[in-house]
Every structure is written in C-alpha cells, then in structure tokens.
Design a protein around this motif. Structure first.
Motif, PDB file in Angstrom:
ATOM      1  N   GLN A   1      21.246  14.266 -26.028  1.00  0.00           N
ATOM      2  CA  GLN A   1      20.564  13.595 -24.925  1.00  0.00           C
ATOM      3  C   GLN A   1      20.926  12.109 -24.893  1.00  0.00           C
ATOM      4  N   ARG A   2      22.242  11.845 -24.876  1.00  0.00           N
ATOM      5  CA  ARG A   2      22.729  10.470 -24.845  1.00  0.00           C
ATOM      6  C   ARG A   2      23.636  10.262 -23.638  1.00  0.00           C
ATOM      7  N   LEU A   3      23.678   9.035 -23.195  1.00  0.00           N
ATOM      8  CA  LEU A   3      24.538   8.634 -22.090  1.00  0.00           C
ATOM      9  C   LEU A   3      25.382   7.463 -22.553  1.00  0.00           C
TER      10      LEU A   3
ATOM     11  N   CYS B   1      15.137   5.818 -16.195  1.00  0.00           N
ATOM     12  CA  CYS B   1      15.119   7.280 -16.181  1.00  0.00           C
ATOM     13  C   CYS B   1      13.686   7.755 -16.058  1.00  0.00           C
ATOM     14  N   ASN B   2      13.405   8.522 -14.992  1.00  0.00           N
ATOM     15  CA  ASN B   2      12.067   9.089 -14.756  1.00  0.00           C
ATOM     16  C   ASN B   2      10.981   8.018 -14.799  1.00  0.00           C
ATOM     17  N   GLN B   3      11.193   6.965 -14.061  1.00  0.00           N
ATOM     18  CA  GLN B   3      10.242   5.866 -13.902  1.00  0.00           C
ATOM     19  C   GLN B   3      10.025   5.054 -15.178  1.00  0.00           C
ATOM     20  N   SER B   4      10.858   5.242 -16.186  1.00  0.00           N
ATOM     21  CA  SER B   4      10.769   4.447 -17.417  1.00  0.00           C
ATOM     22  C   SER B   4      12.064   3.667 -17.586  1.00  0.00           C
ATOM     23  N   LYS B   5      11.939   2.430 -18.004  1.00  0.00           N
ATOM     24  CA  LYS B   5      13.081   1.532 -18.149  1.00  0.00           C
ATOM     25  C   LYS B   5      13.450   1.404 -19.613  1.00  0.00           C
ATOM     26  N   LEU B   6      14.681   1.754 -19.935  1.00  0.00           N
ATOM     27  CA  LEU B   6      15.158   1.654 -21.305  1.00  0.00           C
ATOM     28  C   LEU B   6      15.571   0.214 -21.616  1.00  0.00           C
ATOM     29  N   PRO B   7      15.553  -0.182 -22.883  1.00  0.00           N
ATOM     30  CA  PRO B   7      15.999  -1.546 -23.241  1.00  0.00           C
ATOM     31  C   PRO B   7      17.446  -1.775 -22.842  1.00  0.00           C
ATOM     32  N   TYR B   8      17.700  -2.964 -22.302  1.00  0.00           N
ATOM     33  CA  TYR B   8      19.053  -3.268 -21.841  1.00  0.00           C
ATOM     34  C   TYR B   8      19.961  -3.605 -23.015  1.00  0.00           C
ATOM     35  N   GLN B   9      21.270  -3.511 -22.756  1.00  0.00           N
ATOM     36  CA  GLN B   9      22.288  -3.884 -23.720  1.00  0.00           C
ATOM     37  C   GLN B   9      23.309  -4.785 -23.030  1.00  0.00           C
ATOM     38  N   LYS B  10      23.909  -5.680 -23.801  1.00  0.00           N
ATOM     39  CA  LYS B  10      24.867  -6.636 -23.260  1.00  0.00           C
ATOM     40  C   LYS B  10      26.236  -6.422 -23.877  1.00  0.00           C
TER      41      LYS B  10
ATOM     42  N   VAL C   1      32.012   0.243 -24.723  1.00  0.00           N
ATOM     43  CA  VAL C   1      31.142   1.388 -24.463  1.00  0.00           C
ATOM     44  C   VAL C   1      29.772   1.124 -25.072  1.00  0.00           C
ATOM     45  N   LEU C   2      28.734   1.320 -24.283  1.00  0.00           N
ATOM     46  CA  LEU C   2      27.351   1.169 -24.726  1.00  0.00           C
ATOM     47  C   LEU C   2      26.669   2.535 -24.685  1.00  0.00           C
ATOM     48  N   ILE C   3      25.880   2.846 -25.704  1.00  0.00           N
ATOM     49  CA  ILE C   3      25.254   4.163 -25.854  1.00  0.00           C
ATOM     50  C   ILE C   3      23.755   4.019 -25.642  1.00  0.00           C
ATOM     51  N   PHE C   4      23.189   4.889 -24.784  1.00  0.00           N
ATOM     52  CA  PHE C   4      21.767   4.902 -24.485  1.00  0.00           C
ATOM     53  C   PHE C   4      21.203   6.291 -24.812  1.00  0.00           C
ATOM     54  N   SER C   5      20.043   6.317 -25.441  1.00  0.00           N
ATOM     55  CA  SER C   5      19.335   7.563 -25.727  1.00  0.00           C
ATOM     56  C   SER C   5      18.339   7.827 -24.614  1.00  0.00           C
ATOM     57  N   LEU C   6      18.508   8.946 -23.919  1.00  0.00           N
ATOM     58  CA  LEU C   6      17.668   9.290 -22.788  1.00  0.00           C
ATOM     59  C   LEU C   6      16.456  10.094 -23.245  1.00  0.00           C
ATOM     60  N   PRO C   7      15.352  10.061 -22.501  1.00  0.00           N
ATOM     61  CA  PRO C   7      14.194  10.894 -22.839  1.00  0.00           C
ATOM     62  C   PRO C   7      14.538  12.369 -22.706  1.00  0.00           C
ATOM     63  N   GLU C   8      13.805  13.209 -23.446  1.00  0.00           N
ATOM     64  CA  GLU C   8      14.103  14.629 -23.475  1.00  0.00           C
ATOM     65  C   GLU C   8      13.651  15.363 -22.219  1.00  0.00           C
ATOM     66  N   SER C   9      12.783  14.765 -21.446  1.00  0.00           N
ATOM     67  CA  SER C   9      12.299  15.439 -20.242  1.00  0.00           C
ATOM     68  C   SER C   9      13.426  15.569 -19.220  1.00  0.00           C
TER      69      SER C   9
ATOM     70  N   MET D   1      15.789  15.031 -16.166  1.00  0.00           N
ATOM     71  CA  MET D   1      16.109  13.791 -15.469  1.00  0.00           C
ATOM     72  C   MET D   1      16.014  14.012 -13.964  1.00  0.00           C
ATOM     73  N   GLU D   2      14.852  13.788 -13.398  1.00  0.00           N
ATOM     74  CA  GLU D   2      14.696  13.862 -11.955  1.00  0.00           C
ATOM     75  C   GLU D   2      15.280  12.637 -11.273  1.00  0.00           C
ATOM     76  N   GLN D   3      15.211  11.507 -11.946  1.00  0.00           N
ATOM     77  CA  GLN D   3      15.711  10.255 -11.390  1.00  0.00           C
ATOM     78  C   GLN D   3      16.282   9.425 -12.527  1.00  0.00           C
ATOM     79  N   CYS D   4      17.519   9.021 -12.385  1.00  0.00           N
ATOM     80  CA  CYS D   4      18.170   8.227 -13.431  1.00  0.00           C
ATOM     81  C   CYS D   4      19.170   7.294 -12.772  1.00  0.00           C
ATOM     82  N   LYS D   5      19.095   6.013 -13.085  1.00  0.00           N
ATOM     83  CA  LYS D   5      19.963   5.014 -12.484  1.00  0.00           C
ATOM     84  C   LYS D   5      20.533   4.115 -13.574  1.00  0.00           C
ATOM     85  N   VAL D   6      21.802   3.814 -13.438  1.00  0.00           N
ATOM     86  CA  VAL D   6      22.487   2.877 -14.322  1.00  0.00           C
ATOM     87  C   VAL D   6      22.681   1.582 -13.546  1.00  0.00           C
TER      88      VAL D   6
END
Length: 424
Positions: free
Chosen positions: A302-304, A332-341, A356-364, A366-371
């Motif tokens: 469950q990573r992007l 993702c799903n109305q929750s904002k993950l910590p940003y990376q630079k 390349v930056l790696i993000f761990s997504l929630p397990e639920s 993904m109805e809505q996900c934006k980068v």
C-alpha cells in the motif's frame, strides 16, 4: 430431710451487670429509641421518594420519545399538521446546517477546482473563490518611465467586495504579479497538442508584490506603490500582463481569492500615469512550464512512489543564480499525508531531478487520492525566502480520474511517467 429454700443471692449479680450495661435513666433510653426509629423512618422515606422519582422519570422519558416519534411519523403522513412540529424540525435543520458547514470547512482542503487560484509562499491551503459569485472592482494606476525603464504600479482602492456571511469581516489585500510571455519558446518541447486551435501561451513571473492588509472593510483603501526596472528588452512591455488578485487574509495562510484583474500593458499608453478601474473576474491559472512526473503503485505494501524527473521552465536574466525544489504531498480519502521535499537543484531551462519519494497510503479503499506538486524557487548565492513558481495536481476523484492515474492503476508495480502542466 430436704428443704426448699429461695436463692435471692445469685440474682443480685445479674441485676448489677444490667445496671452496668445500661447506666442511663429510663427517659434517656426511650428518647434514644425514638430518635433511632425517626431516623429509620426518614431514611425509608427518602429511599421511597428516590425510587418513585426514578420510576416516573423513566416512564416520562419513554412517553416523550414515543410521542415525538408518533408526531414525526404523523407529520410525514399528513403534511397539513407539520406546523405543530416546526420547532423540532427547524432545530434539526439548523443542527444539520451547522454540521454541514463544519464538514465543508474540514474538507475544503480536499477540493481542487480546475480554476482554483495559485498558491504562494506558505499558502498550501489557499481556497479559491470560483464556486461563488464574484463582486467588486479594483482601482489602480499604471505608469512607465521610459527614460529610467521603470514600471510603476499603484493599487488605490477595491470597491464592493463580496462579504461572506459565515465570516465576521473581510481582511482584503492585493497580490500583484507581472507575467511575461515568451514567444520564442518551442512548444513541441512542452507536449503541445496539435488539435488545439492556438498553442498555449507560456508565462514566467517577472515580479510579484503584496499590499498591506486592510481589516474589516468591503471598500478598502490601499495606496501602495510598487516599482520594477525593465532593462532586458525594449519591447518587453508589450509582452507583460499585469495580474492582480484581491484576497481575503487568513491567519493560517488559507487566503480566499475574491477575484482578479488582468491588464495587458501593450494595450495601454502608460507613458504617463493612467488610472483605471476594472471589474473583478473569476480567477484563472497561467501555464508557466511542464514537469515530468513518474507514478508507481505497490498494492501489497500500500505504497505510492512519486518520482520527480524533470522540470522545464522559461529562463530570464534574473534566473541565473536560482535553484528549484519541489514539495510533494498526497491527499487520500479526505486525509492529508505529511509532505516531502526534494533537493534543491540549480535552475536551467530543463532542470533534472530524478528523485523518487515514497508515501504510505491508508489501507482503506482509495475513493479519492490526489498528488500535489508545488515547485518553489530560491537563490543559491544567498539565503532568501522561497517563491512559488507553479503547481500541478494529479489523481482521481469520485467522479473524475486523471489519465496518468488510470495508466498507473493499469500498470501496477511499474513506473509510469507523463508530462504535466505547471500552473500558477
């Protein structure tokens, strides 16, 4: 011969012991007994009263609930008697509206309309004003001193600004950008679609300013003056657009854009001070470059993986000692993950990152996900504040899915790269 005699002597010790146990007069004994009985009766009375109250309260509560339910059901079945319960329904409606307003404020960060305004330093949560009516006008003056090659812009006043009823008062200010159009750009390098009637205009931000904040006024007076030296080309003035955005200040840097004014300086005879008053229009974005983005989805972990490969922008003479870096975040799903630079890379016409930056997504699901990718510039020779060059948004919504996101989901565990517009 056996004789029967009385035994009075043994009774005396018992009476003496009794006298030792109760060394009180008879009146005191009866008084203590009466007090004890009174206290017992009082305690029993209080217990009975509390039991009665508990039973009657429960019965009344259930009766009221049944009555309210019956009334609501009867009001649905017979609309003519709905007035009897208007108080209850109106209270529920007010509570529902308050909850909706609260949720809209919480989810405001997750909505990204296509015509949303750009975001500058620290304005990661800036809200666009495109979903409501745009009111008001802006009065300003423009003057170009040909001898000194100096452009002077004075912001005078904004009139008739829109007042949001959910806020107590406006705190307007004006953000000004000088956008320069570069006609000598090879648009094939920017993935230009030949089906379009005219190629898109590529802009670069020459200068930007902010006026002071005027608190509590729908007709603020500014009087702020800004100057810029234009030494590069003689006809540079004919390629400059003056873009002024009226914003409502927010202490959390989520400034609401109330409207904007665009003025092409080539249409103005600005050799002498010229005062104008323009109606505010709906904010629009401008193309300032392209970025090559790579996406890779790993469903098991469950990573992007978001890879920033290249950024292509237009260079000016003032860009010689600048560096670029990107700030990437995911919603993702109305929750904002910590940003990376990313690391800062010296700016050129084609700035290469390959990071390349790696993000761990929630397990639920993904109805809505934006980068969200925000590109900033800073100076390499000295420590200076960052300035936003542009932003790009890739992802999916409940009703709309980006083409790049669709390609990524069809090529799971494989990186997919695609060019995206960099807008400001």
């Amino acid at each position: 011969m056996v004789t029967l005699t009385d035994f009075p002597a043994p009774m005396e010790p018992f009476s003496a012991a009794w006298e030792l146990r109760m060394p009180f007069p008879e009146i005191v004994k009866y008084l203590m007994l009466a007090i004890s009985i009174t206290l017992l009766l009082l305690a029993l009375g209080m217990l009975a009263w509390q039991t009665y109250r508990c039973c009657t309260h429960s019965h009344t509560r259930y009766t009221q609930q049944d009555t309210v339910n019956n009334n609501l059901m009867y009001s649905v079945e017979n609309s003519s008697t709905a007035g009897n319960y208007s108080g209850i329904l109106s209270t529920k409606m007010i509570a529902a509206n308050a909850e909706a307003c609260r949720l809209s404020r919480c989810f405001s960060l997750a909505s990204f309309p296509s015509s949303a305004s750009s975001q500058s330093d620290g304005e990661m949560g800036e809200k666009a004003g495109t979903s409501r009516k745009v009111d008001g006008s802006l009065r300003f003056s423009v003057f170009f001193d040909q001898q000194q090659a100096k452009l002077v812009v004075t912001v005078l006043q904004a009139e008739g600004l829109f007042q949001d009823t959910r806020r107590q008062s406006l705190q307007p200010f004006v953000k000004i950008r000088l956008l320069v159009a570069k006609s000598a750009v090879n648009m094939e390098e920017f993935d230009y679609d030949e089906r379009e009637a005219t190629p898109p205009v590529l802009w670069t931000v020459l200068q930007e300013w902010k006026t002071r904040v005027v608190k509590g006024s729908c007709n603020p007076l500014f009087g702020d003056q800004f100057t810029c030296i234009l030494w590069e080309e003689e006809d540079l003035l004919h390629h400059i657009n003056l873009r002024m955005e009226v914003r409502d200040y927010d202490k959390y840097s989520r400034h609401t854009v109330l409207g904007e004014v665009r003025v092409p300086l080539r249409r103005l005879h600005s050799s002498y001070p010229l005062e104008l008053q323009e109606t505010l229009q709906t904010p629009q974005k401008d193309l300032v470059g392209k970025l090559l983005l790579s996406l890779k989805f790993l469903p098991t972990s469950q990573r992007l993986e978001v890879g920033l490969l290249k950024i292509r922008t237009v260079l000016t003479q003032s860009c010689s000692n600048e560096a670029l870096y990107a700030r990437i975040t995911i919603q993702c799903n109305q929750s904002k993950l910590p940003y990376q630079k990313t690391y800062a890379v010296p700016r050129c016409s084609l700035t290469v990152f390959n990071e390349v930056l790696i993000f761990s997504l929630p397990e639920s699901p993904m109805e809505q996900c934006k980068v969200l990718v925000y590109v900033y510039k800073t100076h390499t020779s000295k420590k200076s504040a960052k300035h936003l060059i542009g932003q790009s948004i890739v992802g999916k919504d409940k009703s709309l899915e980006d083409e790049h996101w669709s390609l990524m989901m069809r090529s799971v565990r494989q990186p997919v790269a695609k060019w995206h517009s960099l807008l400001v």
